[in-house]
Motif scaffolding. Structure first.
Motif, PDB file in Angstrom:
ATOM      1  N   ARG A  76       0.809  -1.215   0.000  1.00  0.00           N
ATOM      2  CA  ARG A  76       0.000   0.000   0.000  1.00  0.00           C
ATOM      3  C   ARG A  76       0.845   1.269   0.000  1.00  0.00           C
ATOM      4  N   HIS A  77       2.157   1.105   0.212  1.00  0.00           N
ATOM      5  CA  HIS A  77       3.053   2.249   0.237  1.00  0.00           C
ATOM      6  C   HIS A  77       4.356   1.890  -0.473  1.00  0.00           C
ATOM      7  N   THR A  78       5.148   2.902  -0.755  1.00  0.00           N
ATOM      8  CA  THR A  78       6.528   2.711  -1.211  1.00  0.00           C
ATOM      9  C   THR A  78       7.433   2.857   0.003  1.00  0.00           C
ATOM     10  N   ALA A  79       8.338   1.898   0.206  1.00  0.00           N
ATOM     11  CA  ALA A  79       9.227   1.905   1.367  1.00  0.00           C
ATOM     12  C   ALA A  79      10.630   2.320   0.937  1.00  0.00           C
ATOM     13  N   VAL A  80      11.154   3.352   1.577  1.00  0.00           N
ATOM     14  CA  VAL A  80      12.469   3.898   1.240  1.00  0.00           C
ATOM     15  C   VAL A  80      13.289   4.032   2.520  1.00  0.00           C
ATOM     16  N   ALA A  81      14.564   3.666   2.458  1.00  0.00           N
ATOM     17  CA  ALA A  81      15.448   3.816   3.613  1.00  0.00           C
ATOM     18  C   ALA A  81      15.745   5.297   3.841  1.00  0.00           C
ATOM     19  N   LEU A  82      15.307   5.810   4.973  1.00  0.00           N
ATOM     20  CA  LEU A  82      15.577   7.199   5.307  1.00  0.00           C
ATOM     21  C   LEU A  82      17.011   7.358   5.810  1.00  0.00           C
ATOM     22  N   THR A  83      17.494   6.328   6.498  1.00  0.00           N
ATOM     23  CA  THR A  83      18.893   6.239   6.908  1.00  0.00           C
ATOM     24  C   THR A  83      19.412   4.876   6.452  1.00  0.00           C
ATOM     25  N   ALA A 137       9.396  19.431  17.068  1.00  0.00           N
ATOM     26  CA  ALA A 137       9.814  18.774  18.313  1.00  0.00           C
ATOM     27  C   ALA A 137       9.303  17.335  18.366  1.00  0.00           C
ATOM     28  N   TRP A 138       8.031  17.131  17.978  1.00  0.00           N
ATOM     29  CA  TRP A 138       7.480  15.776  17.959  1.00  0.00           C
ATOM     30  C   TRP A 138       8.256  14.898  16.987  1.00  0.00           C
ATOM     31  N   LEU A 139       8.616  15.441  15.826  1.00  0.00           N
ATOM     32  CA  LEU A 139       9.349  14.669  14.834  1.00  0.00           C
ATOM     33  C   LEU A 139      10.719  14.258  15.363  1.00  0.00           C
ATOM     34  N   LEU A 140      11.413  15.172  16.020  1.00  0.00           N
ATOM     35  CA  LEU A 140      12.728  14.840  16.578  1.00  0.00           C
ATOM     36  C   LEU A 140      12.604  13.773  17.667  1.00  0.00           C
ATOM     37  N   LEU A 141      11.557  13.847  18.476  1.00  0.00           N
ATOM     38  CA  LEU A 141      11.331  12.817  19.500  1.00  0.00           C
ATOM     39  C   LEU A 141      11.041  11.462  18.865  1.00  0.00           C
ATOM     40  N   LEU A 142      10.319  11.485  17.750  1.00  0.00           N
ATOM     41  CA  LEU A 142      10.060  10.238  17.023  1.00  0.00           C
ATOM     42  C   LEU A 142      11.364   9.648  16.496  1.00  0.00           C
ATOM     43  N   MET A 143      12.247  10.488  15.957  1.00  0.00           N
ATOM     44  CA  MET A 143      13.536  10.023  15.469  1.00  0.00           C
ATOM     45  C   MET A 143      14.361   9.403  16.600  1.00  0.00           C
ATOM     46  N   ILE A 144      14.316  10.042  17.772  1.00  0.00           N
ATOM     47  CA  ILE A 144      15.035   9.505  18.930  1.00  0.00           C
ATOM     48  C   ILE A 144      14.482   8.146  19.315  1.00  0.00           C
ATOM     49  N   GLU A 145      13.163   8.030  19.329  1.00  0.00           N
ATOM     50  CA  GLU A 145      12.522   6.761  19.684  1.00  0.00           C
ATOM     51  C   GLU A 145      12.945   5.644  18.736  1.00  0.00           C
ATOM     52  N   HIS A 146      12.967   5.934  17.448  1.00  0.00           N
ATOM     53  CA  HIS A 146      13.344   4.916  16.468  1.00  0.00           C
ATOM     54  C   HIS A 146      14.847   4.658  16.458  1.00  0.00           C
ATOM     55  N   GLY A 147      15.625   5.647  16.907  1.00  0.00           N
ATOM     56  CA  GLY A 147      17.063   5.451  16.937  1.00  0.00           C
ATOM     57  C   GLY A 147      17.508   4.456  17.985  1.00  0.00           C
ATOM     58  N   ASN A 148      16.729   4.326  19.076  1.00  0.00           N
ATOM     59  CA  ASN A 148      16.972   3.315  20.101  1.00  0.00           C
ATOM     60  C   ASN A 148      18.396   3.403  20.667  1.00  0.00           C
ATOM     61  N   ASN A 149      18.828   4.602  21.023  1.00  0.00           N
ATOM     62  CA  ASN A 149      20.131   4.737  21.666  1.00  0.00           C
ATOM     63  C   ASN A 149      20.026   5.612  22.900  1.00  0.00           C
ATOM     64  N   ARG A 150      20.914   5.377  23.844  1.00  0.00           N
ATOM     65  CA  ARG A 150      20.840   6.057  25.141  1.00  0.00           C
ATOM     66  C   ARG A 150      21.369   7.481  25.086  1.00  0.00           C
ATOM     67  N   THR A 151      22.114   7.803  24.042  1.00  0.00           N
ATOM     68  CA  THR A 151      22.704   9.139  23.955  1.00  0.00           C
ATOM     69  C   THR A 151      21.772  10.147  23.296  1.00  0.00           C
ATOM     70  N   HIS A 152      20.632   9.687  22.797  1.00  0.00           N
ATOM     71  CA  HIS A 152      19.664  10.564  22.124  1.00  0.00           C
ATOM     72  C   HIS A 152      20.274  11.257  20.917  1.00  0.00           C
ATOM     73  N   GLU A 153      21.120  10.530  20.208  1.00  0.00           N
ATOM     74  CA  GLU A 153      21.759  11.071  19.012  1.00  0.00           C
ATOM     75  C   GLU A 153      21.002  10.600  17.777  1.00  0.00           C
ATOM     76  N   ILE A 154      20.780  11.505  16.848  1.00  0.00           N
ATOM     77  CA  ILE A 154      20.042  11.175  15.626  1.00  0.00           C
ATOM     78  C   ILE A 154      20.794  11.702  14.408  1.00  0.00           C
ATOM     79  N   LYS A 155      20.477  11.133  13.271  1.00  0.00           N
ATOM     80  CA  LYS A 155      20.912  11.695  11.996  1.00  0.00           C
ATOM     81  C   LYS A 155      19.770  12.578  11.511  1.00  0.00           C
ATOM     82  N   LEU A 156      20.039  13.854  11.419  1.00  0.00           N
ATOM     83  CA  LEU A 156      18.981  14.805  11.112  1.00  0.00           C
ATOM     84  C   LEU A 156      18.459  14.614   9.696  1.00  0.00           C
ATOM     85  N   LEU A 157      17.155  14.658   9.544  1.00  0.00           N
ATOM     86  CA  LEU A 157      16.525  14.530   8.234  1.00  0.00           C
ATOM     87  C   LEU A 157      16.851  15.730   7.355  1.00  0.00           C
TER      88      LEU A 157
END
Length: 209
Positions: A76-83, A137-157
């Motif tokens: 139902r969707h196209t799936a693309v690797a964001l990272t 802010a919600w989007l960055l929190l979502l990225m942190i949640e999916h990143g699953n790391n204790r340092t709260h480090e993300i690759k910015l979109l």
């Protein structure tokens, strides 16, 4: 049973894919199901005017393509690797055989899918309403949640992806990110990597305006 996993799961392939790679296209029917071990996958939906909109982000532990378990269904969707991502490719035949041999296991998979959908619905509400600053802010929190790391480090979109997800202009998304950097809520740790101040981001989501 452990023996069943040894016998049934042998066709599963582990795949490492770079950012920007397409796992499958909307309307395809034959690639199987993917389980995400690491990285973030974005799901795109084709709109009536021919453009694509990001409708969901999935990270570690998420599964995509489970709609194929319904006979006659296509993606139902196209799936693309964001990272860059590490995924398991599970042939549809393997899941169908498991469904027949171990229905309790497949029921757990379906329950997990429903949980993912419920959470996705809540994130759609968070990302689609309120001031743009809150949505970032919600989007960055979502990225942190999916990143699953204790340092709260993300690759910015990229700003284009970010603007598409929260329904705002690229200029607005860029301005808000620049503000968060100035305030130290986003601290650069690499070329595109940032450490996030989760407490400050959560405070932004609770603002009244």
């Amino acid at each position: 049973p452990e023996q069943a996993f040894r016998e049934e799961l042998s066709p599963i392939d582990n795949i490492c894919i770079p950012s920007g790679s397409v796992l499958f296209e909307q309307g395809q029917c034959d690639r199987g199901v993917f389980s995400i071990r690491s990285g973030i996958i974005k799901l795109l939906s084709l709109t009536t005017d021919g453009s694509q909109r990001i409708v969901r982000l999935l990270g570690r532990g998420g599964a995509i393509g489970l709609e194929l378990l319904d006979a006659g269904e296509c993606y139902r969707h196209t799936a693309v690797a964001l990272t860059a991502a590490d995924v398991c490719h599970i042939p549809l035949e393997t899941l169908q055989h498991l469904d027949t041999s171990y229905p309790q296991l497949c029921q757990q998979v379906r329950s997990r899918l429903q949980d993912d959908l419920d959470r996705a619905d809540q994130w759609i509400v968070n990302l689609g309403s309120g001031p743009a600053r809150k949505r970032v802010a919600w989007l960055l929190l979502l990225m942190i949640e999916h990143g699953n790391n204790r340092t709260h480090e993300i690759k910015l979109l990229g700003r284009e992806d970010m603007a598409a997800m929260i329904g705002t202009s690229i200029e607005t998304a860029s301005r808000i990110i620049a503000e968060l950097k100035r305030r130290g809520i986003l601290r650069k740790t690499g070329p595109h990597n940032f450490q996030c101040d989760v407490t400050a981001l959560e405070a932004i989501t609770r603002e009244n305006n």
